[in-house]
Design a protein around this motif. Structure first.
Motif, PDB file in Angstrom:
ATOM      1  N   ILE A 239       0.849  -1.209   0.000  1.00  0.00           N
ATOM      2  CA  ILE A 239       0.000   0.000   0.000  1.00  0.00           C
ATOM      3  C   ILE A 239       0.880   1.252   0.000  1.00  0.00           C
ATOM      4  CG2 ILE A 239      -1.683   1.319   1.344  1.00  0.00           C
ATOM      5  CD1 ILE A 239      -2.636  -1.518   2.428  1.00  0.00           C
ATOM      6  N   MET A 240       1.900   1.230   0.830  1.00  0.00           N
ATOM      7  CA  MET A 240       2.791   2.399   0.925  1.00  0.00           C
ATOM      8  C   MET A 240       3.577   2.568  -0.383  1.00  0.00           C
ATOM      9  SD  MET A 240       4.138   4.565   3.469  1.00  0.00           S
ATOM     10  CE  MET A 240       4.052   3.698   5.004  1.00  0.00           C
ATOM     11  N   ARG A 241       4.007   1.451  -0.952  1.00  0.00           N
ATOM     12  CA  ARG A 241       4.763   1.509  -2.210  1.00  0.00           C
ATOM     13  C   ARG A 241       3.926   2.183  -3.294  1.00  0.00           C
ATOM     14  NH1 ARG A 241       6.018  -3.815  -2.976  1.00  0.00           N
ATOM     15  NH2 ARG A 241       4.243  -4.291  -4.297  1.00  0.00           N
ATOM     16  N   GLU A 242       2.660   1.766  -3.357  1.00  0.00           N
ATOM     17  CA  GLU A 242       1.760   2.332  -4.351  1.00  0.00           C
ATOM     18  C   GLU A 242       1.617   3.835  -4.139  1.00  0.00           C
ATOM     19  OE1 GLU A 242      -1.497  -0.743  -4.907  1.00  0.00           O
ATOM     20  OE2 GLU A 242      -2.533   1.181  -5.234  1.00  0.00           O
ATOM     21  N   ARG A 243       1.495   4.209  -2.887  1.00  0.00           N
ATOM     22  CA  ARG A 243       1.323   5.620  -2.554  1.00  0.00           C
ATOM     23  C   ARG A 243       2.549   6.431  -2.977  1.00  0.00           C
ATOM     24  NH1 ARG A 243      -0.027   6.470   3.718  1.00  0.00           N
ATOM     25  NH2 ARG A 243      -2.002   5.385   3.555  1.00  0.00           N
ATOM     26  N   GLY A 252       5.825  13.872 -12.106  1.00  0.00           N
ATOM     27  CA  GLY A 252       6.447  13.884 -13.429  1.00  0.00           C
ATOM     28  C   GLY A 252       7.536  12.849 -13.636  1.00  0.00           C
ATOM     29  N   VAL A 253       7.550  11.822 -12.809  1.00  0.00           N
ATOM     30  CA  VAL A 253       8.522  10.734 -12.995  1.00  0.00           C
ATOM     31  C   VAL A 253       7.807   9.596 -13.726  1.00  0.00           C
ATOM     32  CG1 VAL A 253       9.965   9.042 -11.780  1.00  0.00           C
ATOM     33  CG2 VAL A 253       9.693  11.357 -10.848  1.00  0.00           C
ATOM     34  N   THR A 254       8.463   9.008 -14.721  1.00  0.00           N
ATOM     35  CA  THR A 254       7.876   7.841 -15.389  1.00  0.00           C
ATOM     36  C   THR A 254       8.312   6.585 -14.654  1.00  0.00           C
ATOM     37  OG1 THR A 254       7.823   8.881 -17.552  1.00  0.00           O
ATOM     38  CG2 THR A 254       7.860   6.478 -17.537  1.00  0.00           C
ATOM     39  N   ILE A 255       7.355   5.808 -14.211  1.00  0.00           N
ATOM     40  CA  ILE A 255       7.668   4.515 -13.588  1.00  0.00           C
ATOM     41  C   ILE A 255       7.000   3.466 -14.464  1.00  0.00           C
ATOM     42  CG2 ILE A 255       7.409   3.067 -11.539  1.00  0.00           C
ATOM     43  CD1 ILE A 255       7.391   5.613  -9.852  1.00  0.00           C
ATOM     44  N   ILE A 256       7.800   2.705 -15.171  1.00  0.00           N
ATOM     45  CA  ILE A 256       7.249   1.847 -16.205  1.00  0.00           C
ATOM     46  C   ILE A 256       6.366   0.751 -15.617  1.00  0.00           C
ATOM     47  CG2 ILE A 256       7.893   0.149 -17.987  1.00  0.00           C
ATOM     48  CD1 ILE A 256      10.155   2.112 -18.726  1.00  0.00           C
ATOM     49  N   ASN A 257       6.810   0.154 -14.525  1.00  0.00           N
ATOM     50  CA  ASN A 257       5.982  -0.866 -13.876  1.00  0.00           C
ATOM     51  C   ASN A 257       5.989  -0.627 -12.365  1.00  0.00           C
ATOM     52  OD1 ASN A 257       4.815  -3.101 -12.747  1.00  0.00           O
ATOM     53  ND2 ASN A 257       5.763  -4.547 -14.172  1.00  0.00           N
ATOM     54  N   PRO A 258       5.032   0.146 -11.883  1.00  0.00           N
ATOM     55  CA  PRO A 258       5.033   0.542 -10.465  1.00  0.00           C
ATOM     56  C   PRO A 258       5.002  -0.643  -9.503  1.00  0.00           C
ATOM     57  CG  PRO A 258       3.461   1.843 -11.702  1.00  0.00           C
ATOM     58  CD  PRO A 258       3.938   0.769 -12.623  1.00  0.00           C
ATOM     59  N   SER A 259       4.380  -1.747  -9.913  1.00  0.00           N
ATOM     60  CA  SER A 259       4.304  -2.859  -8.960  1.00  0.00           C
ATOM     61  C   SER A 259       5.667  -3.534  -8.804  1.00  0.00           C
ATOM     62  CB  SER A 259       3.252  -3.867  -9.398  1.00  0.00           C
ATOM     63  OG  SER A 259       3.655  -4.472 -10.594  1.00  0.00           O
ATOM     64  N   GLY A 270      13.712  13.619  -9.690  1.00  0.00           N
ATOM     65  CA  GLY A 270      13.367  14.770 -10.528  1.00  0.00           C
ATOM     66  C   GLY A 270      12.469  14.392 -11.701  1.00  0.00           C
ATOM     67  N   ARG A 271      11.922  15.409 -12.313  1.00  0.00           N
ATOM     68  CA  ARG A 271      11.009  15.247 -13.445  1.00  0.00           C
ATOM     69  C   ARG A 271      11.639  14.561 -14.638  1.00  0.00           C
ATOM     70  NH1 ARG A 271       7.383  20.575 -14.378  1.00  0.00           N
ATOM     71  NH2 ARG A 271       6.500  20.530 -12.288  1.00  0.00           N
ATOM     72  N   ASP A 272      10.819  13.865 -15.376  1.00  0.00           N
ATOM     73  CA  ASP A 272      11.218  13.216 -16.624  1.00  0.00           C
ATOM     74  C   ASP A 272      12.298  12.167 -16.436  1.00  0.00           C
ATOM     75  OD1 ASP A 272       9.428  14.375 -18.497  1.00  0.00           O
ATOM     76  OD2 ASP A 272      10.499  16.268 -18.261  1.00  0.00           O
ATOM     77  N   THR A 273      12.522  11.784 -15.221  1.00  0.00           N
ATOM     78  CA  THR A 273      13.379  10.616 -15.000  1.00  0.00           C
ATOM     79  C   THR A 273      12.526   9.385 -15.259  1.00  0.00           C
ATOM     80  OG1 THR A 273      15.018  11.607 -13.585  1.00  0.00           O
ATOM     81  CG2 THR A 273      14.494   9.314 -13.109  1.00  0.00           C
ATOM     82  N   ILE A 274      13.147   8.367 -15.853  1.00  0.00           N
ATOM     83  CA  ILE A 274      12.422   7.137 -16.183  1.00  0.00           C
ATOM     84  C   ILE A 274      12.969   6.010 -15.324  1.00  0.00           C
ATOM     85  CG2 ILE A 274      11.879   5.477 -18.022  1.00  0.00           C
ATOM     86  CD1 ILE A 274      12.356   7.784 -20.016  1.00  0.00           C
ATOM     87  N   ILE A 275      12.075   5.335 -14.641  1.00  0.00           N
ATOM     88  CA  ILE A 275      12.490   4.228 -13.786  1.00  0.00           C
ATOM     89  C   ILE A 275      11.994   2.929 -14.408  1.00  0.00           C
ATOM     90  CG2 ILE A 275      12.484   3.333 -11.420  1.00  0.00           C
ATOM     91  CD1 ILE A 275      13.239   6.118 -11.092  1.00  0.00           C
ATOM     92  N   TYR A 276      12.926   2.050 -14.722  1.00  0.00           N
ATOM     93  CA  TYR A 276      12.581   0.760 -15.311  1.00  0.00           C
ATOM     94  C   TYR A 276      12.218  -0.260 -14.233  1.00  0.00           C
ATOM     95  CZ  TYR A 276      13.704   1.996 -20.086  1.00  0.00           C
ATOM     96  OH  TYR A 276      13.664   2.557 -21.321  1.00  0.00           O
TER      97      TYR A 276
END
Ligand code: UD1
Ligand code: CA
Length: 454
Positions: A239-243, A252-259, A270-276
């Motif tokens: 739950i906390m991770r999702e939050r 403004g951060v891209t998280i490709i697969n939040p789970s 920062g903004r426009d950083t992409i997290i794989y």
């Protein structure tokens, strides 16, 4: 304005966790549960905050430090008994007291505030934060009277089968009129299934005195989850991770697969950083804008500048500049400090070393206890020989040095500006400025000899 006090209950052992670590110290998204609770309370305007400690008291105090005052509950006789311990500090004061359990890390400050406002608006002596649970097993049930007013709370173990059907649960968070609380606590007994002094009994006591007792229903049960065992711990983490992930995405951060992305509560991105996918970001990590992180990188307590790329790598307590590239498969150990436009490539380990702007360590190297200047090239397989079995020694590589492949730099040693190290050299002495150092056996060719060997 009312003075506001807070009491955090954190003295229990947490038997159901089956752990050496005291329950409230188990981390959720990188922060101990009790610290989530205390930090959330601190965002409200409270005059004093008192944490009740018992099991693991020293550890809890060490963790929370000056964020709270403490009282010791030397024997854990129940939640009412726990709150009673705060009498010496709060007993005589006028105001409203918020009580929160140390094992409910998900309750948001906004909810605590809404509870408080409801309490004040209702002019109540006690207000319970309740929630509707699909599966209320284990929680105290809220029993309402014919008018729908809260009458009492019955613990799961004491509840009749009919009461157990009740889905409204006590979240363990309350607001009390401070004086009414400490007076009512004196009347709580331990005639119940667990032989404990239950804090929720205060509700019935105040109600029977004719005081106003109300409930504020938290809309989202998930927020009120009480963590008593490892299953609930994993639910709290989810739950906390999702939050946390939603907060970063909203920023403004891209998280490709939040789970599949774990970011500690204290991290900044920062903004426009992409997290794989597969990324784990721990501790007080700060990541700049326009970075690419992942897949499968683990980063803790590190700072990463803008436009930097980290792939398939482990980064621990390090500082990385801007426009730098790390990995795949690099390991930055504590106190690695990389400048801007640096390249750390495959299978490179850096420990306690500074690497200046524009320098490259592209493949299969170990750089430990070194100071590497700007625009240095470390060839494939070259290493600092920093350890003699007893002590660690320093390697200094000045600006514009070129180290060929597979060199051993036996520390302590200095390579002066602009020097050039021939491949395969074992360097044991200082190399002067702009010099070429070759330290390897000369090659001999035995003509036609290979034929004899075949
Ligand atoms: C408690 C409530 C229950 C509620 C649930 C919500 C009581 C009797 N029951 O049950 O109605 O639905 O929380 O999560 O209050 N603690 C102390 N000293 C003690 C006992 C407990 O400090 O002597 C602390 C624990 O460390 C814990 C908190 O109080 O942080 C709650 O105790 P716990 O045993 O987890 O209560 P629950 O059975 O969950
Ligand atoms: Ca609990």
């Amino acid at each position: 304005m009312n003075d506001i006090f807070a009491i955090v209950l954190a003295a229990g052992q947490g038997t159901r966790m089956k752990s050496k670590l005291y329950k409230v110290l188990h981390p959720v998204c990188g922060k101990p549960m009790v610290e989530h609770v205390v930090d959330n309370i601190l965002t409200l305007d409270v005059n004093r905050i008192v944490t009740i400690v018992g099991h693991g008291a020293d550890k809890v105090k060490e963790q929370l430090g000056e964020k709270s005052e403490y009282v010791l509950q030397s024997e854990q006789l129940g939640t009412a008994h726990a709150v009673m311990q705060a009498e010496s500090i709060l007993g005589d004061l006028e105001g409203v007291t918020l009580v929160v359990c140390g094992d409910t890390p998900l309750i948001r400050p906004e909810t605590m505030k809404a509870l408080f406002e409801h309490h004040v608006a209702q002019n109540a002596k006690a207000t319970i934060l309740t929630a509707i649970a699909d599966d209320p097993t284990g929680y105290g049930r809220v029993i309402r009277d014919d008018q729908g007013q809260v009458a009492q709370i019955v613990e799961h173990k004491d509840a009749t089968p009919e009461q157990r059907l009740e889905k409204e649960i006590n979240t363990g968070t309350y607001c009390f009129d401070n004086k009414a609380l400490f007076e009512a606590l004196k009347l709580v007994n331990n005639n119940n299934a667990q032989g404990e002094y239950y804090l929720p009994d205060v509700i019935e006591i105040l109600k029977q005195k004719g005081e106003i007792v109300t409930a504020y229903v938290c809309e989202d049960f998930n927020e009120t989850l009480g963590v008593n065992d490892r299953i609930a711990l994993s639910q709290a983490e989810e739950i906390m991770r999702e939050r946390i992930n939603k907060k970063h995405m909203a920023n403004g951060v891209t998280i490709i697969n939040p789970s599949m992305t774990h970011i500690s509560i204290d991290a900044e991105i920062g903004r426009d950083t992409i997290i794989y996918p597969g990324v784990v970001i721990e501790g007080k990590t700060v990541i700049g804008e326009d970075c690419v992180i992942g897949p499968n990188s683990q980063i803790n307590d590190s700072t990463i500048g803008n436009r930097t790329v980290v792939k398939h790598s482990v980064v621990q307590q390090s500082v990385i500049g801007e426009d730098t590239s790390v990995g795949p498969f690099a390991h930055l150990r504590p106190e690695a400090e990389l400048g801007n436009h640096v390249k750390i490539g495959n299978f490179v380990e850096v420990k306690k070393s500074k690497i200046g702007d524009e320098s490259k360590v592209s493949h299969l190297s170990y750089i430990g206890d070194a100071e590497v200047g700007k625009n240095v090239n470390i060839g494939c397989g070259s290493i600092t020989v920093n350890y003699d079995g007893k002590n660690k020694h320093k390697t200094i590589i000045e600006d514009n040095v070129f180290v060929g492949c597979n060199a051993n730099l036996v520390a302590p040693v200095t390579l002066r500006t602009g020097s050039f190290i021939a491949a395969g050299s074992t360097i044991t002495k200082e190399v002067p400025k702009d010099s070429l150092a070759i330290a390897r056996a000369r090659q001999e060719n035995k003509i036609d000899y290979a034929k004899k060997l075949k």
